[in-house]
Design a protein around this motif. Structure first.
Motif, PDB file in Angstrom:
ATOM      1  N   THR A  43      -2.440  10.721  -1.501  1.00 59.14           N
ATOM      2  CA  THR A  43      -3.804  10.599  -2.017  1.00 59.14           C
ATOM      3  C   THR A  43      -4.531  11.931  -1.792  1.00 59.14           C
ATOM      4  N   THR A  49      -6.411   2.235  -4.174  1.00 57.98           N
ATOM      5  CA  THR A  49      -5.855   1.268  -3.240  1.00 57.98           C
ATOM      6  C   THR A  49      -6.006   1.840  -1.840  1.00 57.98           C
ATOM      7  N   ASP A  77       4.278   7.398   5.789  1.00 61.52           N
ATOM      8  CA  ASP A  77       4.085   6.810   4.466  1.00 61.52           C
ATOM      9  C   ASP A  77       2.621   6.561   4.091  1.00 61.52           C
ATOM     10  N   PHE A  78       1.693   7.057   4.908  1.00 56.53           N
ATOM     11  CA  PHE A  78       0.276   6.818   4.641  1.00 56.53           C
ATOM     12  C   PHE A  78      -0.543   8.077   4.879  1.00 56.53           C
ATOM     13  N   VAL A 111       0.832  -1.200   0.000  1.00 53.17           N
ATOM     14  CA  VAL A 111       0.000   0.000   0.000  1.00 53.17           C
ATOM     15  C   VAL A 111       0.869   1.253   0.000  1.00 53.17           C
ATOM     16  N   ALA A 112       1.932   1.261   0.803  1.00 52.72           N
ATOM     17  CA  ALA A 112       2.817   2.427   0.867  1.00 52.72           C
ATOM     18  C   ALA A 112       3.429   2.746  -0.495  1.00 52.72           C
ATOM     19  N   ARG A 113       3.598   1.734  -1.330  1.00 54.45           N
ATOM     20  CA  ARG A 113       4.216   1.917  -2.643  1.00 54.45           C
ATOM     21  C   ARG A 113       3.192   2.056  -3.767  1.00 54.45           C
ATOM     22  N   PRO A 149      -2.386   5.355   0.457  1.00 55.85           N
ATOM     23  CA  PRO A 149      -0.997   5.759   0.191  1.00 55.85           C
ATOM     24  C   PRO A 149      -0.790   7.251   0.404  1.00 55.85           C
ATOM     25  N   LYS A 150       0.395   7.623   0.833  1.00 56.49           N
ATOM     26  CA  LYS A 150       0.743   9.031   1.038  1.00 56.49           C
ATOM     27  C   LYS A 150       0.575   9.798  -0.271  1.00 56.49           C
ATOM     28  N   PRO A 196      -1.022   6.895  -5.374  1.00 55.77           N
ATOM     29  CA  PRO A 196      -1.903   7.623  -4.447  1.00 55.77           C
ATOM     30  C   PRO A 196      -3.120   8.221  -5.153  1.00 55.77           C
TER      31      PRO A 196
END
Length: 325
Positions: free
Chosen positions: A259, A88, A113-114, A79-81, A256-257, A84
């Motif tokens: 978004t 997801t 990271d989120f 999810v972090a990758r 994800p960061k 954004p």
């Protein structure tokens, strides 16, 4: 200087405009809700309950994808990758707060990271065992474990999972180092408990309450300080002598960061719509699970709680000398 400020202002305005434009057409395809544990486990149960009403609110299907392994960190890393763009999203439990202390080489940072959407549900846990274990209360179970220390097996969902942390607390509380059998989720762990391949499991009520009521497993206590409405005759571990034993599993939803904020707002609205669904509320009540207050179902509410939990669990895990690396 003025030129630089103007450029920055224009870029910020452009980013905001792009975010709003994206939000206006979002979503125009299905959304993937990643669960970092096996299908059939308690977090998966919550996700699948939420996915249908969330999809109704968003106007597109919300599809649950199980990306299990490594105490939830494989799914979190994915999810972090991820892009954004709002397609997801991620449902995780308190494992987000324990991962920084468990992993020296963690591939993501829960605090940076989120994007945070909000808290979803708080779930108690139960200590259960195979139905034919020769013990009928906690003291008898402890006596049985001590008499068969090298034979008794404690299942969990792997190092860092809540079932693992609960099991560590139980072993510490009774002073016995029970043999631990890790699984890729409590779904498969429960299957082996039902089949008699393992002896004991600490698991969330979203999975155990139906099995306890059907007599498929034996229950030896709940991990809250008060008895549960769904299991009024089951004593707490605390009242049976394991003083201060309390584990309650909170869940949060993330993206994800990067978004866009308008997209996050739509997802939060869909999340709240799902949590207000009468059937979900009834089902969660039956499973002794609690829906958080409105102020916790926000980005700030989730992030603040995550920070508190990281500070709470970090010292406990480091003192236990446990590491997943």
């Amino acid at each position: 200087m003025k030129t630089m400020i103007t450029i920055k202002t224009l870029l910020a305005a452009c980013a905001l405009a792009c975010g709003f434009a994206h939000a206006q057409k979002y979503p125009d395809k299905s959304i993937t809700l990643i669960v970092p544990f096996a299908a059939g486990g308690p977090t998966d149960v919550v996700a699948r309950m939420m996915s249908i009403p969330m999809g109704q609110s968003l106007g597109q299907p919300v599809v649950v994808e199980n990306v299990n392994g490594a105490g939830g960190t494989i799914g979190a890393t994915k999810v972090a990758r991820a892009a954004p763009n709002g397609y997801t999203i991620f449902l995780h439990h308190m494992g987000m707060s324990t991962a920084p202390a468990l992993y020296n080489k963690l591939s993501f940072d829960p605090l940076t990271d989120f994007e945070y959407i909000g808290q979803v549900v708080d779930v108690p846990m139960t200590l259960v065992a195979r139905k034919d274990i020769p013990a009928n209360n906690l003291q008898e179970l402890i006596a049985y474990i001590k008499a068969n220390e090298n034979k008794v097996s404690l299942a969990d969902a792997g190092l860092g999972a809540v079932s693992n942390l609960c099991g560590l607390m139980f072993k510490s509380a009774i002073g016995v180092n029970i043999n631990t059998i890790p699984y890729k989720g409590t779904g498969p762990a429960m299957n082996d408990l039902l089949g008699g391949q393992v002896d004991i499991l600490c698991d969330q009520t979203t999975q155990t309450v139906p099995m306890i009521k059907d007599g498929r497993v034996k229950v030896f206590g709940v991990t809250t300080l008060k008895r549960l409405a769904a299991l009024p005759n089951v004593p707490t571990l605390d009242e049976q002598g394991l003083k201060g034993f309390e584990v309650k599993v909170w869940h949060g939803m993330y993206a994800p960061k990067g978004t866009p904020a308008p997209v996050l707002k739509k997802i939060n609205t869909a999340m709240r719509f799902a949590m207000a669904d009468p059937m979900i509320k009834q089902r969660l009540t039956e499973l002794s699970s609690d829906i958080p207050s409105s102020d916790k179902m926000t980005a700030d509410g989730l992030k603040d709680h995550l920070k508190l939990e990281i500070n709470k669990w970090g010292p406990i895990i480091r003192k236990a000398g446990v590491s997943a690396d």
